[in-house]
Scaffold this active site. Sequence first.
Site, mmCIF file in Angstrom:
data_model
loop_
_atom_site.group_PDB
_atom_site.id
_atom_site.type_symbol
_atom_site.label_atom_id
_atom_site.label_comp_id
_atom_site.label_asym_id
_atom_site.label_seq_id
_atom_site.Cartn_x
_atom_site.Cartn_y
_atom_site.Cartn_z
ATOM 1 N N LYS A 196 40.760 -10.764 81.491
ATOM 2 C CA LYS A 196 40.884 -12.188 81.153
ATOM 3 C C LYS A 196 42.343 -12.558 81.407
ATOM 4 O O LYS A 196 43.230 -12.218 80.619
ATOM 5 C CB LYS A 196 40.527 -12.386 79.678
ATOM 6 C CG LYS A 196 40.003 -13.770 79.339
ATOM 7 C CD LYS A 196 40.958 -14.919 79.577
ATOM 8 C CE LYS A 196 41.976 -15.089 78.466
ATOM 9 N NZ LYS A 196 42.965 -16.168 78.771
ATOM 10 N N GLU A 270 51.160 -4.833 74.102
ATOM 11 C CA GLU A 270 52.516 -5.099 74.608
ATOM 12 C C GLU A 270 52.870 -6.494 74.134
ATOM 13 O O GLU A 270 52.350 -7.473 74.664
ATOM 14 C CB GLU A 270 52.537 -5.035 76.140
ATOM 15 C CG GLU A 270 52.309 -3.657 76.725
ATOM 16 C CD GLU A 270 53.518 -2.751 76.601
ATOM 17 O OE1 GLU A 270 54.550 -3.166 76.044
ATOM 18 O OE2 GLU A 270 53.428 -1.600 77.065
ATOM 19 N N CYS A 304 59.536 -10.837 78.324
ATOM 20 C CA CYS A 304 59.393 -10.261 76.979
ATOM 21 C C CYS A 304 60.614 -9.459 76.591
ATOM 22 O O CYS A 304 60.971 -9.381 75.425
ATOM 23 C CB CYS A 304 58.154 -9.390 76.934
ATOM 24 S SG CYS A 304 58.075 -8.210 78.281
ATOM 25 N N GLU A 405 61.233 -15.299 68.777
ATOM 26 C CA GLU A 405 61.177 -15.241 70.236
ATOM 27 C C GLU A 405 61.013 -16.662 70.784
ATOM 28 O O GLU A 405 59.980 -17.298 70.580
ATOM 29 C CB GLU A 405 59.987 -14.382 70.684
ATOM 30 C CG GLU A 405 59.966 -14.158 72.181
ATOM 31 C CD GLU A 405 58.731 -13.401 72.642
ATOM 32 O OE1 GLU A 405 57.629 -13.682 72.153
ATOM 33 O OE2 GLU A 405 58.880 -12.531 73.523
HETATM 34 P P1 NAD Z 1 49.606 -15.393 74.183
HETATM 35 O O1 NAD Z 1 49.496 -14.367 73.123
HETATM 36 O O2 NAD Z 1 49.541 -16.808 73.794
HETATM 37 O O3 NAD Z 1 48.433 -15.202 75.258
HETATM 38 C C1 NAD Z 1 48.288 -13.985 75.965
HETATM 39 C C2 NAD Z 1 46.845 -13.866 76.401
HETATM 40 O O4 NAD Z 1 46.013 -13.729 75.241
HETATM 41 C C3 NAD Z 1 46.311 -15.088 77.154
HETATM 42 O O5 NAD Z 1 45.460 -14.637 78.181
HETATM 43 C C4 NAD Z 1 45.525 -15.820 76.089
HETATM 44 O O6 NAD Z 1 44.511 -16.636 76.606
HETATM 45 C C5 NAD Z 1 44.954 -14.653 75.298
HETATM 46 N N1 NAD Z 1 44.553 -14.943 73.923
HETATM 47 C C6 NAD Z 1 44.993 -15.923 73.105
HETATM 48 N N2 NAD Z 1 44.360 -15.856 71.915
HETATM 49 C C7 NAD Z 1 43.505 -14.802 71.974
HETATM 50 C C8 NAD Z 1 42.599 -14.219 71.065
HETATM 51 N N3 NAD Z 1 42.421 -14.710 69.844
HETATM 52 N N4 NAD Z 1 41.897 -13.145 71.452
HETATM 53 C C9 NAD Z 1 42.067 -12.623 72.689
HETATM 54 N N5 NAD Z 1 42.911 -13.141 73.603
HETATM 55 C C10 NAD Z 1 43.630 -14.215 73.249
HETATM 56 O O7 NAD Z 1 50.921 -15.069 74.977
HETATM 57 P P2 NAD Z 1 51.553 -15.878 76.199
HETATM 58 O O8 NAD Z 1 52.182 -17.104 75.671
HETATM 59 O O9 NAD Z 1 50.563 -15.979 77.298
HETATM 60 O O10 NAD Z 1 52.663 -14.850 76.708
HETATM 61 C C11 NAD Z 1 53.922 -14.774 76.168
HETATM 62 C C12 NAD Z 1 54.014 -13.608 75.209
HETATM 63 O O11 NAD Z 1 53.705 -12.392 75.871
HETATM 64 C C13 NAD Z 1 55.415 -13.443 74.673
HETATM 65 O O12 NAD Z 1 55.374 -13.160 73.304
HETATM 66 C C14 NAD Z 1 55.938 -12.242 75.445
HETATM 67 O O13 NAD Z 1 56.979 -11.554 74.832
HETATM 68 C C15 NAD Z 1 54.700 -11.417 75.570
HETATM 69 N N6 NAD Z 1 54.835 -10.451 76.648
HETATM 70 C C16 NAD Z 1 54.986 -9.127 76.335
HETATM 71 C C17 NAD Z 1 55.160 -8.187 77.356
HETATM 72 C C18 NAD Z 1 55.327 -6.725 77.069
HETATM 73 O O14 NAD Z 1 55.166 -5.937 77.981
HETATM 74 N N7 NAD Z 1 55.642 -6.332 75.847
HETATM 75 C C19 NAD Z 1 55.172 -8.615 78.683
HETATM 76 C C20 NAD Z 1 55.027 -9.963 78.952
HETATM 77 C C21 NAD Z 1 54.843 -10.873 77.924
#
Ligand code: NAD
Length: 508
Positions: A196, A270, A304, A405
Amino acid sequence: MQLEHYNDSVQENHRQAREDARALGAFEAWIDGGSRAAASGETFDTRDPVVDDPILSVPRCDEADVDAAVEAAWDACDGEWGQTTPEERSRTLQEWVSVLRDHLDELALLESLDTGKPLAYAEGEVTKGLDFIEYYANICRAEGGKQIAAANDAHIYTRREPYGVVGCVTPWNYPLVLTSWKIGPALAAGNAVVLKPAEQSPLTALRIAELSEGILPDGVFNVVPGFGDEAGASVTGHPDVRKVSFTGEDVTGEAVMSAAAENITPVTLELGGKSPFVVFPDADVEQAAETVAGSITYNTGQSCDACSRAIVHEDVRDEFVERLVEEVESHTIGDPLAEDTTFGPLVSRAQYDKVNSYLKLGVEEGATLATGGGSVEGEGLDGGWFVEPAVFVDAENDMRIAQEEIFGPVETVVTFSTYEEAIELANDVPFGLAAGVATENGSLAHRAAADIDAGSIWVNKYYGRTVTGSPFGGFKRSGMGRECARDTLTSYTQEKTVHVPIEQDPTL
Ligand code: NAD
């Protein structure tokens, strides 16, 4: 495809680029080896953050589509794919990577249009992402079990077996790279995947699925675009998904972990970060400032592991801030399709509002904005989600701008006077994804690397480049599990122990 032909006005370039993108593929959900609309018939728009126009509509998948994808994935596991040897999987994945490399330009264009990252950077990231898949395609042939020499009357050995169906959910900041981190090891280990992608940036995932046609058997790789609380939650809470691999925000990680817990499904998480970069008084201050500036501005600060907190010794603070401001201001902010652009817009209106709210908050909290925070001037840029990179100084570590963040190009500078204070400040956040230390003293660097709670520590240079094969992942609220590593392949397998009795007096 020629990428050089976008040299008109911003509006015209993006109109043309969107047209080019639409012509590339169907961009439907990819389930059981074919394109299909969502069962509900619903769609949603993915938008171009430079001009805020829709790029194209993609299916808004929900539980019914996820069920179909999981079923197709199990059919693949129970069929031909489940019988493949590592050698066969290795060759199949390498063939796929080779086809994807032939489409590098178009994948870079899709990535740039979806996220607003400069095209040249998108190209580098796609290249890197494909390298991750190739890495796992190579090393899966070396994966094996072990023999347990614990008993003379039994031959005991272990097998590493795939879980079966793995559910992957990804964010929008590095769509293809982060997809590769998951599907590379998952598929190489012999699993089938239901992915997804983030709703802001589903295009490269959908395109690489289309480009798997005729290479990956049907059902091995499925992509269900949609929203987190619909398609995402259906993947992570699915009873027939045997492993979940998630990248995103920490609060979403909580929801994912809870959903997976209902089925006792193992998870890799992650999550976010608020990474410190500690500048000791003996550091090469110029290099440290360049490093921090590069880390907080690359991808418009939406990384991130961006070192968003500079923790600087009081003796070198002024020199560091002066240099940091110069570096941050040196960016060419503009159209990501233009060759000289080094800094594009934020990914979406929501992210733009979030970053601006933190810029306001920092001032309210009493920090001083040393640069940035204004609107971006430039022809054709008014309609996009552009912000100026910003540096807050005179900040305290307990301010929200130093604790939370922001996920944008906003650096917070805090000062310290002793080693103990530096380490305390570095560790005084809920996250622990990455950190940097700048010093010319090797012992001090190693000591600080041991004392800081983070999954990755960068000494002197903090370029955020994740090296293939080096573990990447978080301490504390930054998550669990490691990606990019050799052992990541193992984490997509489960161990089985086989006990075979050995007769002590064999009859010949
Ligand atoms: P997000 O958590 O809003 O969304 C990430 C994904 O999860 C999307 O595909 C979203 O549709 C899905 N999602 C949302 N709610 C969900 C649920 N209840 N159940 C299952 N899936 C769900 O994050 P974002 O805004 O897309 O990305 C930014 C975040 O990602 C930041 O916090 C960043 O630090 C983190 N990030 C971490 C890493 C790492 O390797 N540690 C790498 C990149 C980004």
